[in-house]
Design an enzyme around this catalytic site. Structure first.
Site, PDB file in Angstrom:
ATOM      1  N   ARG A  33      -8.164  -0.142  -9.123  1.00 36.79           N
ATOM      2  CA  ARG A  33      -8.827   0.933  -9.870  1.00 36.79           C
ATOM      3  C   ARG A  33      -8.845   0.650 -11.364  1.00 36.79           C
ATOM      4  O   ARG A  33      -9.805   1.001 -12.059  1.00 36.79           O
ATOM      5  CB  ARG A  33      -8.146   2.271  -9.556  1.00 36.79           C
ATOM      6  CG  ARG A  33      -8.467   2.785  -8.146  1.00 36.79           C
ATOM      7  CD  ARG A  33      -7.441   3.769  -7.641  1.00 36.79           C
ATOM      8  NE  ARG A  33      -7.785   4.404  -6.380  1.00 36.79           N
ATOM      9  CZ  ARG A  33      -7.640   3.847  -5.166  1.00 36.79           C
ATOM     10  NH1 ARG A  33      -7.145   2.638  -5.063  1.00 36.79           N
ATOM     11  NH2 ARG A  33      -7.974   4.509  -4.075  1.00 36.79           N
ATOM     12  N   ASP A 321       0.191   2.872   5.097  1.00 36.10           N
ATOM     13  CA  ASP A 321       0.366   1.426   4.969  1.00 36.10           C
ATOM     14  C   ASP A 321       1.792   0.984   5.288  1.00 36.10           C
ATOM     15  O   ASP A 321       2.059  -0.210   5.409  1.00 36.10           O
ATOM     16  CB  ASP A 321       0.010   0.971   3.543  1.00 36.10           C
ATOM     17  CG  ASP A 321      -1.497   1.008   3.312  1.00 36.10           C
ATOM     18  OD1 ASP A 321      -2.263   1.152   4.286  1.00 36.10           O
ATOM     19  OD2 ASP A 321      -1.910   0.893   2.139  1.00 36.10           O
ATOM     20  N   ARG A 352      -3.469  -2.436  13.841  1.00 39.91           N
ATOM     21  CA  ARG A 352      -2.013  -2.449  13.650  1.00 39.91           C
ATOM     22  C   ARG A 352      -1.251  -1.776  14.788  1.00 39.91           C
ATOM     23  O   ARG A 352      -0.054  -2.018  14.928  1.00 39.91           O
ATOM     24  CB  ARG A 352      -1.644  -1.811  12.296  1.00 39.91           C
ATOM     25  CG  ARG A 352      -1.975  -2.712  11.144  1.00 39.91           C
ATOM     26  CD  ARG A 352      -1.561  -2.171   9.797  1.00 39.91           C
ATOM     27  NE  ARG A 352      -1.885  -3.179   8.770  1.00 39.91           N
ATOM     28  CZ  ARG A 352      -2.059  -2.916   7.490  1.00 39.91           C
ATOM     29  NH1 ARG A 352      -1.925  -1.676   7.042  1.00 39.91           N
ATOM     30  NH2 ARG A 352      -2.346  -3.894   6.645  1.00 39.91           N
ATOM     31  N   ARG A 393       0.734  -7.050   6.198  1.00 40.81           N
ATOM     32  CA  ARG A 393       1.829  -6.073   6.370  1.00 40.81           C
ATOM     33  C   ARG A 393       2.545  -6.272   7.710  1.00 40.81           C
ATOM     34  O   ARG A 393       3.742  -6.030   7.814  1.00 40.81           O
ATOM     35  CB  ARG A 393       1.303  -4.651   6.231  1.00 40.81           C
ATOM     36  CG  ARG A 393       0.724  -4.374   4.841  1.00 40.81           C
ATOM     37  CD  ARG A 393       0.722  -2.918   4.480  1.00 40.81           C
ATOM     38  NE  ARG A 393      -0.171  -2.664   3.363  1.00 40.81           N
ATOM     39  CZ  ARG A 393       0.095  -2.929   2.088  1.00 40.81           C
ATOM     40  NH1 ARG A 393       1.243  -3.476   1.746  1.00 40.81           N
ATOM     41  NH2 ARG A 393      -0.796  -2.662   1.139  1.00 40.81           N
TER      42      ARG A 393
HETATM   43  C1  S3P Z   1      -6.196   2.457  -0.099  1.00 37.65           C
HETATM   44  C2  S3P Z   1      -6.365   3.439   0.836  1.00 37.65           C
HETATM   45  C3  S3P Z   1      -5.857   3.363   2.220  1.00 37.65           C
HETATM   46  C4  S3P Z   1      -4.879   2.214   2.393  1.00 37.65           C
HETATM   47  C5  S3P Z   1      -5.328   0.964   1.704  1.00 37.65           C
HETATM   48  C6  S3P Z   1      -5.486   1.205   0.216  1.00 37.65           C
HETATM   49  C7  S3P Z   1      -6.723   2.667  -1.461  1.00 37.65           C
HETATM   50  O1  S3P Z   1      -6.914   3.182   3.118  1.00 37.65           O
HETATM   51  O2  S3P Z   1      -4.650   1.969   3.769  1.00 37.65           O
HETATM   52  O3  S3P Z   1      -4.385  -0.082   1.903  1.00 37.65           O
HETATM   53  O4  S3P Z   1      -6.310   1.937  -2.391  1.00 37.65           O
HETATM   54  O5  S3P Z   1      -7.537   3.576  -1.644  1.00 37.65           O
HETATM   55  P1  S3P Z   1      -7.803   4.424   3.633  1.00 37.65           P
HETATM   56  O6  S3P Z   1      -8.474   5.019   2.479  1.00 37.65           O
HETATM   57  O7  S3P Z   1      -8.808   3.826   4.581  1.00 37.65           O
HETATM   58  O8  S3P Z   1      -6.864   5.359   4.291  1.00 37.65           O
END
Ligand code: S3P
Length: 442
Positions: A33, A321, A352, A393
């Site tokens: 971000r 995660d 997973r 992971r």
């Molecule tokens: C993330 C959101 C999650 C997470 C991913 C990172 C993010 O996924 O599993 O590793 O940085 O916005 P989802 O938005 O599909 O839940």
């Protein structure tokens, strides 16, 4: 080093005791971000603690391909924000490697640009569902095509977007963020409603960059476009999701404790701590503070007797995660752990649920696979061979299992550990895990 014909693998030899004080690399979600938002802000954004894992480097490379100038001193990134109208068409397809976050968030940014874009990735990413972001972006007015629901994603560009009121099908920060980011360029209000909690780093960073965000509770987020962002100094906390492997490792073997410094403890990320405490874990958050808009703390863990629990509802979304390593904790606990409502795990870097079930069985643990979760009976763990299916992971989770196994565990297909945790084996060695990089044995 891996040979030409062998995929890298990790041999995890049994150890009974670990400990020490460590740091882990910067937060992956926040690093993505920082680069994406810094690129379209006005002025300079500096990023300290940026995660130099392959996923975030893919985002950085993509933004450079879109004409954004970034100075990299090695310690700090200085992003020369191009402003909301400053991105330029890339020369060719943007390759986001293994990273679903990079591709989905970038799609939100590119949906409103005056030029066409193509977003693609590696074999794993090209199997992951993208209609979940394409659909809301189309409702906003963008011209987005998937390839049978997956990448490559083609965005025609040149569309004028309008704000929408959108209810997410699943509590996903990636879908929420894609819609909110497109909403920065859209005319009018964009509202996203979520059926459950998801990480809120996008909202926090946008607010810090001067965007007015309305939070109505119950997972409803609104912003108004067109918006403008102001560059920011960002100090990225250590990644809770990377710390999670050492939190569980510490619970299994840190007789004198293990301390992980400066970890992001945003409450939309730390569901694992609540679940582990329910299981009997001794965990303390020490030295709490803030880095910008994000809470941080040092995390202290000690060897603890764990017992099985039922995990479902919001706890799943808040630890999404971390579920692979939670499954390892469950395998080492007394009694049964039942995880339900975790069907989203089937759409991560691997399936997973299936891959963890196979791996746990390979080391002698009784597991029942359900469409939306696992039932795990804790018990003695053996050595064995585990296929991580290229999922970082899963691979790191099974290294932690070496604290409970009675013989070495060979974890195959581990190259992707570098997507989120460069230096993992060195950090693991520093606490006392006995990991050896090797090639896959036939
Ligand atoms: C993330 C959101 C999650 C997470 C991913 C990172 C993010 O996924 O599993 O590793 O940085 O916005 P989802 O938005 O599909 O839940």
């Amino acid at each position: 080093m891996p040979s030409d014909d062998g995929q890298p693998a990790i041999l995890a030899r049994p150890v009974t005791r670990i400990g020490g004080t460590i740091g882990v690399p910067g937060d992956k979600s926040i690093s993505h971000r920082a680069v994406l938002l810094g690129a379209v802000a006005d002025g300079l954004t500096t990023v300290r603690g940026f995660l130099r894992g392959e996923d975030c480097l893919a985002t950085l490379a993509a933004m450079r391909s879109l004409g954004v100038h970034v100075d990299d001193s090695g310690e700090t990134l200085v992003i020369h924000g191009a402003g909301m109208a400053g991105l330029e068409a890339a020369d060719g397809p943007l390759d986001l490697g293994n990273s679903g976050t990079a591709l989905r968030l970038l799609a939100g940014v590119l949906a409103a640009q005056p030029f066409a874009s193509e977003l693609t990735g590696d074999a794993s990413l090209c199997r992951r569902p993208m209609e979940r972001i394409a659909e809301p972006l189309r409702i906003m007015g963008a011209d987005v095509a998937t390839s049978g629901g997956c990448p490559p994603l083609r965005i025609a560009g040149g569309a004028t977007l309008h704000g929408i009121d959108y209810s997410l099908p699943v509590p996903s920060a990636q879908i929420k963020s894609a819609v909110l980011l497109a909403g920065l360029w859209a005319n009018g209000r964009t509202t996203v409603r979520s059926p459950g909690p998801s990480r809120d780093h996008t909202e926090r960073m946008l607010q810090a960059m001067g965007v007015s965000i309305e939070l109505a509770g119950d997972g409803v987020v609104t912003l108004a476009g067109p918006a403008q962002l102001t560059g920011l100094a960002i100090d990225v906390p250590a990644d809770f999701s990377s710390a999670a492997f050492f939190i569980v490792a510490g619970l299994l073997g840190a007789d004198d404790g293990l301390l992980i410094r400066g970890v992001g403890v945003n409450p939309t990320r730390t569901g694992l701590l609540d679940v582990l405490r329910d299981m009997g874990a001794h965990i303390e958050l020490r030295n709490p503070g803030r880095r910008g808009n994000e809470p941080v703390a040092d995390i202290w863990v000690e060897r603890s007797e764990l017992h099985g629990v039922d995990v479902g509802g919001d706890a799943v979304a808040l630890s999404i995660d971390e579920l692979p390593v939670l499954f390892i904790a469950a395998a080492c606990a007394q009694g049964r752990t039942t995880v339900t409502g975790a069907g989203e795990l089937r759409h991560k870097e691997s399936d997973r649920i299936a891959v963890m079930a196979q791996g746990l069985r390979a080391v002698g643990i009784a597991v029942e696979e359900r469409p939306d979760g696992l039932i795990i009976d804790g018990g003695p763990m053996q050595g064995g061979r585990v296929e991580s299916r290229g999922d970082h992971r899963v691979a790191m989770a099974f290294t932690v299992a070496s604290l409970a196994a009675d013989a070495p565990i060979e974890i195959r297909s581990t190259a992707e550990v570098a997507t989120s945790f460069p230096g993992f084996t060195a950090t693991a060695a520093s606490v006392g895990l006995a990991l050896e990089a090797c090639d896959e044995r036939s």
